[in-house]
Motif scaffolding. Structure first.
Motif, PDB file in Angstrom:
ATOM      1  N   ILE A  65      -9.886 -10.409 -10.376  1.00 16.98           N
ATOM      2  CA  ILE A  65     -10.313  -9.119 -10.948  1.00 16.98           C
ATOM      3  C   ILE A  65      -9.683  -8.017 -10.108  1.00 16.98           C
ATOM      4  N   ASP A  66      -8.887  -7.162 -10.776  1.00 16.91           N
ATOM      5  CA  ASP A  66      -8.197  -6.070 -10.082  1.00 16.91           C
ATOM      6  C   ASP A  66      -8.807  -4.755 -10.563  1.00 16.91           C
ATOM      7  N   ILE A  67      -9.592  -4.133  -9.679  1.00 18.27           N
ATOM      8  CA  ILE A  67     -10.233  -2.866 -10.034  1.00 18.27           C
ATOM      9  C   ILE A  67      -9.328  -1.737  -9.547  1.00 18.27           C
TER      10      ILE A  67
ATOM     11  N   ALA B 112       6.657  -2.540  -2.666  1.00 17.03           N
ATOM     12  CA  ALA B 112       5.896  -1.304  -2.886  1.00 17.03           C
ATOM     13  C   ALA B 112       5.197  -1.409  -4.235  1.00 17.03           C
ATOM     14  N   GLU B 113       3.881  -1.413  -4.184  1.00 17.46           N
ATOM     15  CA  GLU B 113       3.059  -1.517  -5.399  1.00 17.46           C
ATOM     16  C   GLU B 113       2.645  -0.087  -5.768  1.00 17.46           C
ATOM     17  N   ILE B 114       3.288   0.447  -6.813  1.00 19.61           N
ATOM     18  CA  ILE B 114       2.998   1.838  -7.191  1.00 19.61           C
ATOM     19  C   ILE B 114       1.921   1.839  -8.271  1.00 19.61           C
TER      20      ILE B 114
ATOM     21  N   PHE C  36      -5.964  -7.529  -0.140  1.00 18.53           N
ATOM     22  CA  PHE C  36      -5.303  -6.221  -0.094  1.00 18.53           C
ATOM     23  C   PHE C  36      -4.185  -6.242  -1.146  1.00 18.53           C
ATOM     24  N   GLN C  37      -4.211  -5.223  -2.022  1.00 17.88           N
ATOM     25  CA  GLN C  37      -3.375  -5.202  -3.233  1.00 17.88           C
ATOM     26  C   GLN C  37      -1.897  -5.596  -3.048  1.00 17.88           C
ATOM     27  N   PRO C  38      -1.145  -5.017  -2.085  1.00 20.86           N
ATOM     28  CA  PRO C  38       0.277  -5.349  -2.038  1.00 20.86           C
ATOM     29  C   PRO C  38       0.526  -6.804  -1.629  1.00 20.86           C
TER      30      PRO C  38
HETATM   31 MG   LIG Z   1      -3.535  -1.278  -8.693  1.00 21.11          MG
END
Ligand SMILES: [Mg+2]
Ligand SMILES: Nc1ncnc2c1ncn2[C@@H]1O[C@H](COP(=O)(O)OP(=O)(O)OP(=O)(O)O)[C@@H](O)[C@H]1O
Length: 421
Positions: A16-18, A222-224, A200-202
């Motif tokens: 799940i990505d909030i 780099a996750e924009i 952590f997202q990246p």
């Molecule tokens: Mg995101």
């Protein structure tokens, strides 16, 4: 809908990505011995009650979570009860540290001497590396091994079986605000889902998009996203630096809305349809109409003029990315340059602009190691969610796989929090 408890007749993995702009849920099944996941269901809903990594309206967020989970479960035709969550936000910090342990102390016969390194020696070193002084409102989120030394031998990936007297480990630690983690976990547990881990997202996007050679010879992911740009720098097969830049693609939308005096909604749709990250690659002759608030007079603007605003903001983001890469303090150059993922990486001509500004190789990252209904998820915007599905099989995070078991850690935290009231 069949009720399959994760880990029974087939091993399910759920992410799940909030995010600030979208909440996504994906369900997959782990393909045994292949380090791959078969995607069974995926859903997305506009984010509400959440901005820049923190909860702004808890009940709204819970409603959206219920919706997105139900849709993913319906598509996958399974009922799930565990998930891994993505996390980002200004509160996240990283540091590189090291720890060492003597190898000749605990021999059963009491005789000291060199002996072969076993798993528990590595665990001991990684445990010691976590002994940093942290403010009471922070916790370790990830403990990512970089390399080991055994006496004078350096840069060892896996020291098991080697003999020596002293084992040293270098690690990348990611820390986060305890309350930010606790509140996200609490919201997800409210909808009946047990949280198996926070990523952590990246790092999630990196394991979904990067190739082995890229991580080895050097690359920056780099996750924009919409409100943040998250960085992870890899070299020698390990994370060397990670960071959160508090600007994302949503700033472009805001700029367009302010400059053209239109609504955020219209600015968002104009950005997606007409904007180019490099103004020189868009046409001054192609014009489109703008809606006017009260309908008086028709306005139009060229794609080139729009793209000038967009390019200025993207330049700012890339300069901040360059700053972060320089903080990684890597002596050799990053052979594979930059990989862009996240919804912001879908902006047209973004890799051309990044290549010019940064003077390095740039590619757009899309999720790998995924089978099944991949055509739906084969976009940079899905990298984090796909990374969450892969996390249980591909990550080497010591904090979450060993001594800080997220289940007990957060259950204890939440329990003690609830007991306060
Ligand atoms: Mg995101
Ligand atoms: N084709 C496109 N062109 C330009 N921008 C796009 C495109 N598609 C999506 N975006 C932008 O990507 C952003 C959403 O990306 P994403 O879903 O990765 O963000 P998020 O995860 O919700 O945010 P964050 O990670 O910062 O919390 C939005 O700002 C959106 O405008």
């Amino acid at each position: 809908m069949r009720s399959i408890s994760n880990g029974k007749d087939r091993q399910l993995t759920v992410g799940i990505d909030i995010g600030s702009s979208n909440i996504r849920c994906a369900i997959g099944s782990i393909i045994p011995d292949a380090n791959r996941v078969k995607l069974l269901g995926i859903s997305s809903t506009p984010s509400m009650g959440f901005r820049k990594g923190s909860i702004s309206h808890r009940n709204q967020l819970i409603e959206q979570l219920e919706k997105v989970l139900f849709e993913a479960e319906t598509m996958a035709d399974v009922k799930v009860n565990n998930a891994v969550l993505a996390i980002t936000g200004n509160h996240i910090r990283c540091l590189n540290t090291q720890a060492a342990a003597a190898l000749n102390r605990n021999r059963s016969n009491g005789v000291s001497g060199d002996r072969a390194i076993v798993e528990t020696d590595i665990d001991q070193v990684l445990n010691l590396s976590q002994a940093i002084s942290l403010p009471p409102d922070r916790d370790i989120l990830h403990t990512l091994p970089q390399e080991y030394s055994v006496d004078t031998l350096k840069e060892i990936n896996n020291p098991i079986g080697l003999t020596g007297r002293r084992l040293e480990g270098r690690v990348h630690l990611v820390t986060a605000a305890t309350s930010a983690m606790r509140n996200i976990v609490d919201c997800v547990e409210e909808i009946g889902i047990k949280v198996n881990g926070l990523v952590f997202q990246p790092l999630a996007s990196a394991i979904a998009t990067l190739k082995h050679d890229e991580m080895q010879l050097g690359v920056t992911l780099a996750e924009i996203g919409s409100s943040t740009t998250d960085i992870a720098v890899y070299h020698g097969g390990a994370v060397r630096h990670s960071a959160v830049i508090p600007i994302g693609s949503g700033s472009i939308t805001n700029d367009i809305a302010v400059m053209l005096q239109i609504s955020i909604e219209e600015a968002e749709s104009i950005k997606i349809k007409y904007a180019s990250a490099k103004a020189s690659l868009s046409s001054p002759k192609l014009e489109f109409d703008l809606q006017t608030e009260n309908g008086d007079g028709k306005r139009s603007i060229s794609e080139h003029e729009l793209s000038r605003y967009v390019e200025a903001r993207m330049q700012e983001i890339f300069h901040l990315i360059i700053n972060e890469i320089s903080r990684a303090d890597i002596k050799e150059s990053l052979t594979y340059g930059l990989v862009l993922s996240g919804g912001g990486a879908q902006l047209s001509n973004i890799s051309a602009l990044a290549g010019d500004l940064m003077g390095m190789r740039v590619r757009i990252g899309t999720p790998k190691h995924i089978d099944g209904i991949t055509d739906i998820a084969d976009l940079p915007i899905h990298s984090t969610t796909m990374g969450l599905l892969l996390w249980p099989i591909l990550s080497n995070d010591f904090a979450q796989s060993n001594h800080i078991s997220m289940n007990t850690f957060f259950q204890k935290l939440i329990q003690s929090f609830k007991e306060l009231f």
